[in-house]
Design an enzyme around this catalytic site. Structure first.
Site: not given
Ligand code: F6P
Length: 328
Positions: A10, A71, A102-103, A126
């Site tokens: 995002g 993504r 994190d991803g 986030d």
């Protein structure tokens, strides 16, 4: 040396500042800088082009990311990553800065293991990355949430309604918590800061009994299996004197937009500069963070193993500011 940069996951306000800082730091050091468009997907599709000083002129004040984002769950597959490595090598890129959550860090780690040094920067609204006190975009987003809550308050007050507002945050409640604390609301509910439903109903009931024209605002974070927007609206209708005067609204994607606030700009620029310095030192598989206002870096494996906890001092503020039914 040639350094690439991509933004992934995002988008978040301040990503452009990280790009700006990386390009300018590279220029100062005589390093060529390449932009990879559309995150890891663009890396696999070879959407790679040089980034010049002109390309980043003025972007430090703009929301979103000039490199666009995506993504790509398939990046977990080694064959997909192999294609990415081939493209990097074909473009003569030795090292990479990855701005994302994190991803995206996991992708950066895997590429480092395949011989391309990567540095991760925490780009997400986030605030859910354990290896930094704050993520790039978080504070701009809390300001948008603040604005959203204040707008909703105007209509809640005019109609004497209770309105439940849902924020983003993925599984982290910080956006809801910070937004709620800064706006004087009646309750905030997140995974890390739950409140007993009976207590919530009692609080809202007391408020309305004291003043039949009272309005109320409850802020909740998204993706909380124990507290979902529509369910909560129905329960408040059934269990408080607000009855049919209850509404729910999700702030949605407006939260990801907007020009970055000063804090996000400066933090992203500090992190971008450090990322290039680490790559020049030949380091990879590391991620940059902010700890007690110092720019730090951690091994990505160590960073991903850390668990994020809500700041107890912030959670305490919510308890001090939002009275429970016994105190009202
Ligand atoms: O970037 C983080 C985030 O905005 C979360 O807060 C939200 O849950 C998610 O992304 C939405 O993802 P998408 O853009 O894929 O719908």
């Amino acid at each position: 040396m040639r350094i690439g940069i991509l933004t992934s996951g995002g988008d978040s306000p301040g990503m452009n500042d990280a790009i700006y800082a990386v390009v300018k730091t590279c220029y100062k050091r005589g390093i060529e800088c390449y932009g990879i468009y559309n995150g890891y997907r663009g890396l696999v599709r070879n959407q790679i082009a040089p980034l010049s000083l002109e390309d980043v002129h003025g972007i430090e004040s703009k929301g979103g990311t000039i490199l666009r984002s995506a993504r790509l769950p398939e990046f977990k597959e080694v064959e997909v990553r192999q294609k990415a490595v081939e493209n990097l090598k074909a473009n003569g890129i030795d090292a990479l800065v990855v701005v994302g959550g994190d991803g995206s860090y996991m992708g950066a780690l895997r590429l480092t293991e395949m011989g391309i040094n990567c540095i991760g920067l925490p780009g997400t609204i986030d605030n859910d990355i354990a290896s930094t006190d704050f993520t790039i975009g978080f504070f701009t987003c809390t300001e948008t949430i603040q604005k959203g809550i204040e707008l909703v308050k105007d209509t809640a007050r005019s109609h004497s309604r209770c309105i439940v507002i849902e924020t983003m945050g993925n599984k982290c409640g910080d956006l809801a918590l910070f937004g709620a604390i800064s706006c004087g609301v009646d309750a905030v509910i997140t995974r890390e800061h739950p409140i007993d439903e009976e207590e919530l109903f009692a609080r809202l009931t007391k408020k309305r009994e004291k003043n039949p024209d009272a309005y109320a605002i409850v802020v909740i974070s998204e993706k909380n299996p124990d507290c979902q927007l529509n369910d909560l609206v129905e329960k408040i209708k059934q269990n408080t004197p607000f009855g049919q005067h209850v509404r729910g609204t999700s702030l949605g994607f407006v939260q990801r937009g907007g020009n970055p606030c000063t804090f996000d700009r400066i933090m992203a620029i500090r992190m971008g500069v450090r990322a290039v310095e680490l790559l020049v030192e030949g380091k990879g598989g590391r991620c940059v963070g902010l700890r007690k206002n110092a720019i730090v870096d951690y091994d990505i494996v160590e960073a991903l193993s850390k668990e994020r906890h809500v700041d107890p001092d912030i959670a305490r503020l919510a308890d001090i500011l939002m009275y429970n039914s016994k105190e009202l």
